[in-house]
Design an enzyme around this catalytic site. Structure first.
Site, short mmCIF file in Angstrom:
data_model
loop_
_atom_site.label_atom_id
_atom_site.label_comp_id
_atom_site.label_asym_id
_atom_site.label_seq_id
_atom_site.Cartn_x
_atom_site.Cartn_y
_atom_site.Cartn_z
N ASP A 4 9.83 -5.09 -15.87
CA ASP A 4 9.36 -6.08 -16.84
C ASP A 4 9.92 -5.79 -18.24
OD1 ASP A 4 7.36 -8.30 -17.24
OD2 ASP A 4 6.53 -6.87 -18.66
N GLU A 37 17.12 9.68 -5.30
CA GLU A 37 16.52 10.74 -4.48
C GLU A 37 16.00 10.17 -3.16
OE1 GLU A 37 13.35 12.31 -6.89
OE2 GLU A 37 14.74 12.82 -8.53
C1 GLC Z 1 7.47 -10.57 -18.77
C2 GLC Z 1 6.64 -11.19 -17.69
C3 GLC Z 1 5.61 -12.05 -18.33
C4 GLC Z 1 4.75 -11.19 -19.20
C5 GLC Z 1 5.57 -10.42 -20.22
C6 GLC Z 1 4.79 -9.31 -20.84
O1 GLC Z 1 8.23 -11.48 -19.48
O2 GLC Z 1 7.44 -11.85 -16.77
O3 GLC Z 1 4.84 -12.74 -17.39
O4 GLC Z 1 3.81 -11.97 -19.88
O5 GLC Z 1 6.68 -9.81 -19.62
O6 GLC Z 1 4.54 -8.29 -19.91
#
Ligand code: GLC
Length: 538
Positions: free
Chosen positions: A198, A249
């Site tokens: 993310d 790993e």
């Molecule tokens: C990313 C995710 C989104 C989230 C953001 C903060 O863009 O896809 O859904 O709100 O990160 O974590």
């Protein structure tokens, strides 16, 4: 092809109106039947759900709303039995404010090791009453919040590029790095096949946190303005090199970057041989339904990833954007990346959107590289564009005072059966976001086995993609096929023709139709907003 599951909205087994892991496990056959290779699950960790689970309070456990660790193990085992791989979501840019680390940071004093895991700074102004810089949160409002010190007085400020409940971690701190290596190993040991990372472009901030007065959207125009100090800093790559060593790993695991980075050459850095394996191509996702633009983005994306020896990763929809079946019907004069549609906004033509959506997917699934499909797009689901404001949950809506609709419209629970409660999503008929009536006609049981349905189109595209090896190999443009509004390319024996123009395009002689995203006209021509896959006639 990798299929994104948004756990809250896929299938609810216990009737609380929120999808869960046993619900997913029970429906994995749908994925196997569709012909997908892997499932990516959005976060299922312990979370106060201020951002639908992207605010993680414990990276090593499952939120009770989704189930237990045993449920996660059962899901992975069943997926593997069906020949599906499982990619989980990892959220390293920020934690929840309910994470033990952040609670400890609040209880500790400025300068303490507890605060050093996050980005705490003194405020500006005589009494520190102004934030340390001008950065804005992606969800709207300031990116800084002031805390009350243990002495009860206003104290330092902490950075949150997203919601106030999502404090950013300080990735210059070795303790943070160690912790995430450990979290990676925790899930790798449990047998997951990889991670979608993310906000992969956000972990490192420019030294000194310099001001930035332009737009803070995730995909900023880096070419025009220079690189924003919060995104795509060179220092992130060192982190992923270290992660790659951890993954290596284990046998055959993958890292996928969610990085809203332009231009393609910058994005390609995330998939160099010793970093991640894939990075979502959001420039492709945000490309409008214009032939010249499509050709350009496909060419530049393929050449940028080829230069580092990686595949391109195509995507049209996910849980953060207006579903492409709706987005592609919006006027070209609007934003490239609209953030939700409200009931009071002009309503897009859903018939046009579905037609274009199917044609666009038929282009995407013919391209070399890997492709992601978001749950429900195989049913042709539209965005929910008439959701009442009081049903909305996305922090974007609240942090912009209700001026931006946000992402709820693409997160509506999936319709499985037309005549069941909540269209088969939940045995109790509850649904955490309301489902529009139009979902009835898109229920999986209405489309399965029905020739011409979107579900059967996706199954057929995926079957042919595998059989003909379309994910691998070269792409060769064909220029002389019906003019500028036609996107045509060869993938080995297969000729792909997408008609984005107003006039029907005759089939080239000596070809046979393998697949079409919509019906041909009476004279067997390719109508507007239709894509065909052709093969030599003999
Ligand atoms: C990313 C995710 C989104 C989230 C953001 C903060 O863009 O896809 O859904 O709100 O990160 O974590």
């Amino acid at each position: 092809m990798i299929y994104q599951i948004y756990p809250r909205s896929f299938a609810d087994s216990d009737g609380d109106g929120i999808g869960d892991l046993p619900g997913i496990t029970a429906r994995l056959e749908h994925l196997a039947d569709l012909g997908v290779d892997a499932a990516w699950l959005s976060p299922f960790y312990v979370s106060p759900m201020a951002d639908a689970g992207y605010d993680v309070a414990d990276y090593r456990d499952i939120d009770p709303v989704f189930g237990t660790l045993a449920d996660a193990d059962a899901l992975v085992a069943e997926a593997h039995r069906l020949g599906l791989r499982v990619i989980v979501d990892l959220v390293p840019n920020h934690t929840s404010d309910q994470h033990v680390w952040f609670k400890a940071a609040l209880a500790a004093t400025p300068g303490s090791p507890e605060r050093a895991r996050y980005i705490f700074r003194e405020g500006k102004g005589e009494h520190g009453e102004e934030p340390p810089n001008h950065w804005r949160s992606v969800f709207g409002g300031p990116a800084w919040t002031r805390v009350t010190g243990p002495d009860g007085l206003p104290g330092q400020w902490y950075l949150h590029l997203f919601d106030v409940t999502q404090p950013d971690l300080d990735w210059t701190n070795p303790e943070v790095r160690e912790e995430f290596h450990d979290v990676l190993r925790f899930w790798l040991h449990r047998g997951v096949d990889g991670f979608r990372v993310d906000v992969a472009h956000g972990l490192v901030k420019a030294e000194g946190l310099p001001d930035w007065d332009y737009d803070h959207g995730l995909l900023d125009s880096t070419e025009k303005l220079g690189r924003p100090p919060m995104w795509d800093q060179d220092g992130v790559h060192e982190i992923y090199r270290a992660w790659r060593k951890v993954l290596d790993e284990y046998d055959d695991r993958v890292l996928v970057a969610e990085a809203w980075v332009e231009p393609p050459e910058r994005l390609a850095k995330y998939v160099r041989h010793d970093e991640m394996h894939q990075a979502f191509n959001f420039e492709y996702l945000t490309t409008r339904w214009v032939a010249a633009d499509l050709r350009e983005v496909i060419t530049s994306s393929i050449s940028a990833t080829a230069a580092v020896g990686a595949p391109t990763t195509w995507v049209l929809s996910n849980h953060d954007v207006v579903r492409h079946t709706t987005r592609l019907a919006l006027p070209l004069s609007g934003p490239k990346r609209p953030n939700g549609i409200k009931a009071t906004d002009p309503q897009p033509d859903q018939v046009l959107g579905l037609r274009r959506g199917r044609a666009a997917t038929a282009v995407m699934l013919a391209l070399p590289g890997s492709a992601y499909v978001y749950q429900g797009e195989e049913l042709g689901l539209p965005e929910h564009t008439t959701m009442p404001d009081d049903a909305r949950q996305d922090p974007t809506f609240f942090r912009t005072g209700g001026t931006v609709a946000g992402r709820d419209g693409c997160r509506v629970p999936i319709p499985w059966e037309r005549n069941a409660p909540a269209y088969g999503f939940s045995p109790s008929g509850r649904s955490w976001l309301p489902q529009p009536e139009s979902f009835a006609g898109h229920a999986a049981d209405q489309e399965r086995g029905v020739p011409g349905s979107t579900l059967e189109l996706y199954r057929e595209m995926l079957r042919l993609r595998r059989e003909l090896g379309l994910g691998l190999g070269e792409l060769e443009w064909v220029d002389d096929l019906g003019g500028d509004d036609v996107v045509a390319f060869r993938r080995g024996e297969v000729l792909v023709v997408a008609n984005l123009g107003g006039e029907p395009v005759p089939l080239p002689s000596g070809t046979r139709v393998l697949l079409t995203s919509g019906p041909l006209d009476e004279q067997d021509r390719v109508p507007t907003d239709t894509t065909v896959w052709l093969t030599p006639a003999s």
